[in-house]
Design a protein around this motif. Structure first.
Motif, PDB file in Angstrom:
ATOM      1  N   VAL A  64       0.839  -1.185   0.000  1.00 31.78           N
ATOM      2  CA  VAL A  64       0.000   0.000   0.000  1.00 31.78           C
ATOM      3  C   VAL A  64       0.885   1.251   0.000  1.00 31.78           C
ATOM      4  N   VAL A  66       1.014   5.296   0.988  1.00 30.23           N
ATOM      5  CA  VAL A  66       0.328   6.249   1.849  1.00 30.23           C
ATOM      6  C   VAL A  66       0.771   7.660   1.474  1.00 30.23           C
ATOM      7  N   LEU A  69       0.752  14.386   3.981  1.00 24.27           N
ATOM      8  CA  LEU A  69       1.371  15.712   3.964  1.00 24.27           C
ATOM      9  C   LEU A  69       2.379  15.851   2.823  1.00 24.27           C
ATOM     10  N   GLU A  73       4.712   7.192   0.906  1.00 25.73           N
ATOM     11  CA  GLU A  73       5.505   6.104   1.463  1.00 25.73           C
ATOM     12  C   GLU A  73       4.928   4.778   1.041  1.00 25.73           C
ATOM     13  N   GLN A  74       5.820   3.852   0.686  1.00 26.34           N
ATOM     14  CA  GLN A  74       5.358   2.517   0.308  1.00 26.34           C
ATOM     15  C   GLN A  74       5.682   1.547   1.435  1.00 26.34           C
ATOM     16  N   THR A  75       4.808   0.580   1.616  1.00 27.73           N
ATOM     17  CA  THR A  75       4.951  -0.352   2.731  1.00 27.73           C
ATOM     18  C   THR A  75       4.910  -1.782   2.222  1.00 27.73           C
ATOM     19  N   ASN A  76       5.885  -2.582   2.601  1.00 28.81           N
ATOM     20  CA  ASN A  76       5.755  -4.013   2.311  1.00 28.81           C
ATOM     21  C   ASN A  76       5.771  -4.829   3.599  1.00 28.81           C
ATOM     22  N   GLN A  79       9.290  -5.366   5.556  1.00 29.63           N
ATOM     23  CA  GLN A  79       9.778  -4.115   6.145  1.00 29.63           C
ATOM     24  C   GLN A  79       9.117  -3.871   7.504  1.00 29.63           C
ATOM     25  N   GLY A  80       7.799  -4.075   7.557  1.00 31.03           N
ATOM     26  CA  GLY A  80       7.065  -3.873   8.799  1.00 31.03           C
ATOM     27  C   GLY A  80       7.559  -4.776   9.904  1.00 31.03           C
ATOM     28  N   ALA A  81       7.809  -6.032   9.548  1.00 32.23           N
ATOM     29  CA  ALA A  81       8.249  -6.983  10.561  1.00 32.23           C
ATOM     30  C   ALA A  81       9.680  -6.697  11.000  1.00 32.23           C
ATOM     31  N   LEU A  83      11.264  -3.860  11.026  1.00 33.01           N
ATOM     32  CA  LEU A  83      11.347  -2.641  11.834  1.00 33.01           C
ATOM     33  C   LEU A  83      11.092  -2.931  13.305  1.00 33.01           C
ATOM     34  N   PHE A 149      -4.438  -6.497   7.898  1.00 34.12           N
ATOM     35  CA  PHE A 149      -4.132  -5.464   6.916  1.00 34.12           C
ATOM     36  C   PHE A 149      -5.350  -4.573   6.701  1.00 34.12           C
ATOM     37  N   ALA A 152      -5.812  -2.352   9.697  1.00 37.86           N
ATOM     38  CA  ALA A 152      -4.837  -1.263   9.676  1.00 37.86           C
ATOM     39  C   ALA A 152      -5.245  -0.200   8.660  1.00 37.86           C
ATOM     40  N   LEU A 156      -5.870   3.722   9.255  1.00 41.22           N
ATOM     41  CA  LEU A 156      -5.064   4.729   8.555  1.00 41.22           C
ATOM     42  C   LEU A 156      -5.914   5.701   7.754  1.00 41.22           C
TER      43      LEU A 156
END
Lengths: 197, 223
Positions: A64, A66, A69, A73-76, A79-81, A83, A149, A152, A156
């Motif tokens: 997704v 996002v 402002l 930003e791209q999220t996979n 990456q989430g895990a 972090l 997902f 979330a 968001l």
């Protein structure tokens, strides 16, 4: 051997002759004893191979984007895990294991055991692989991840604009493949193959 | 050689047909949980003759294991619900969120459906799991006469719904990734996130270590 023992309540039943599409259930606890259709190793091999091919894009492509402002930003998934590791290692381990490691390993295990049946080979490795398969079925939680997902995304929505990316399609495809593999798989059938020399 | 052959031959249940309608344990037969095959209890005390894995008539120390894991879950469920599970960092100011306050925020922003999902997955299910497993293990241990079908139904629900408690952990990981590089907003997990993970994992293992056949062992006459 015309009897079957229920693994949930230990009742001995006679093994009925099932017509196609029927399921034998235990008379005492109503749990499924076995299904009429035999596990199709070729089908599972095809599904597992496809799942293995789809796994790298599903975990590394962006799920997704996002817009917040003026910044995109791209999220996979990975990456989430990853972090999380610095802040809560146990949480990170559980997330990575249930969402990434278990589904991929499950596909690899089913791929290996189905290939053994298709090629009619019985290597020693088959026995631990079959044991691992029945353990991993419990821990593969892609369907929970998809629902998380969505939760979330709803959270968001009030902060930012959301755009779906390609990774999500790969992830949903991987989930469908994973579930059809698990439905098709039969522990007893694979063990029968391994122990009948 | 001949005696060895004989032992292997008689250890397989094909020679004596099992009577249906009775438990296998009453007929000196056990089922291997790994390979789904039957063998004689008295002749195969340690290993399954078909697949060679260690075998026991019932899962070893099933109720003790379940209790040990349930105790851990019971201890950790308090910090999981009291301490903040996430910190929202906005303009260099941290806003802590517990599981419950997160749900209240969802309700106040009009997302009641999502709030119900999160409430069921993160608050209701862990508590109900601990209670249900505790009651079932007590009933199996003290041979209480509770309808075994009801007990197994409760166990099946606990086993299936338990995995959905991981939902909250996945949500945290997604939120962290989304607010990764943003300077205005970022999300960090709190102490409760780890405690909650411990609760979820221990209850999952507790459900797995409980052997459902013990429910019927306690009610052999009930059917």
């Amino acid at each position: 051997m015309n009897t079957i023992i229920c693994r949930h309540c230990d009742l001995v039943s006679e093994r009925p002759v099932l017509t196609k599409g029927y399921v034998a259930k235990c008379a005492r606890c109503q749990h499924t004893l076995y299904k009429a259709k035999a596990a199709n190793a070729k089908k599972i091999l095809a599904l597992a191979l496809t799942a293995l091919l789809l796994a790298p894009p599903a975990f590394s492509f962006s799920l997704v984007s996002v817009h917040l402002l003026g910044v995109t930003e791209q999220t996979n998934l990975l990456q989430g895990a990853l972090l999380l590791i610095d802040f809560a290692p146990i949480v990170a381990f559980v997330v990575i294991f249930c969402a990434v490691v278990a589904p991929v390993l499950l596909a690899a295990c089913m791929c290996f055991s189905s290939a053994c049946i298709v090629l009619n080979k019985r290597p020693h490795l088959l026995s631990p692989v079959l044991k691992m398969t029945s353990l991993l079925i419990h821990w593969s939680m892609l369907e929970v991840y998809i629902v998380s997902f969505m939760v979330a995304l709803f959270k968001l929505n009030s902060y930012a604009d959301l755009y779906y990316d390609n990774g999500l399609f790969f992830l949903v495809a991987l989930l469908i493949l994973n579930m059809s593999m698990i439905c098709e798989y039969s522990n007893a059938y694979y063990w029968d193959f391994f122990t009948n020399e | 050689m001949n005696t060895a052959m004989l032992i292997i031959g008689t250890s397989l249940p094909m020679n004596k047909p099992l009577k249906s309608g009775l438990s296998a344990i009453q007929q000196d037969t056990q089922l291997c949980k790994v390979c789904d095959r039957a063998s004689s209890i008295s002749l195969n005390k340690t290993h399954c003759p078909h697949c060679g894995t260690p075998i026991s008539v019932r899962t070893k120390h099933s109720i003790q294991k379940t209790w040990a894991l349930l105790c851990i879950a019971f201890i950790f469920i308090f910090p999981a619900n009291i301490y903040p599970i996430t910190y929202l960092l906005k303009n260099n100011e941290a806003y802590p969120d517990t599981i419950f306050s997160g749900i209240m925020t969802l309700v106040s922003t009009g997302m009641t459906g999502i709030a119900i999902i999160v409430f069921v997955a993160s608050m209701l299910v862990p508590v109900l799991k601990i209670i249900a497993l505790a009651v079932i293990s007590l009933a199996a241990h003290f041979k209480w006469k509770i309808n075994p079908k009801t007990q197994l139904l409760a166990y099946t629900i606990v086993d299936w719904i338990g995995r959905w408690s991981i939902l909250d952990l996945f949500v945290i990981s997604i939120m962290m990734a989304v607010f990764d590089k943003g300077n205005f907003l970022s999300v960090y997990p709190g102490i409760a996130a780890t405690s909650f993970t411990v609760v979820v994992i221990t209850t999952l293992f507790a459900a797995q270590s409980f052997d459902t056949r013990l429910i019927w062992d306690a009610n052999l006459d009930a059917n």
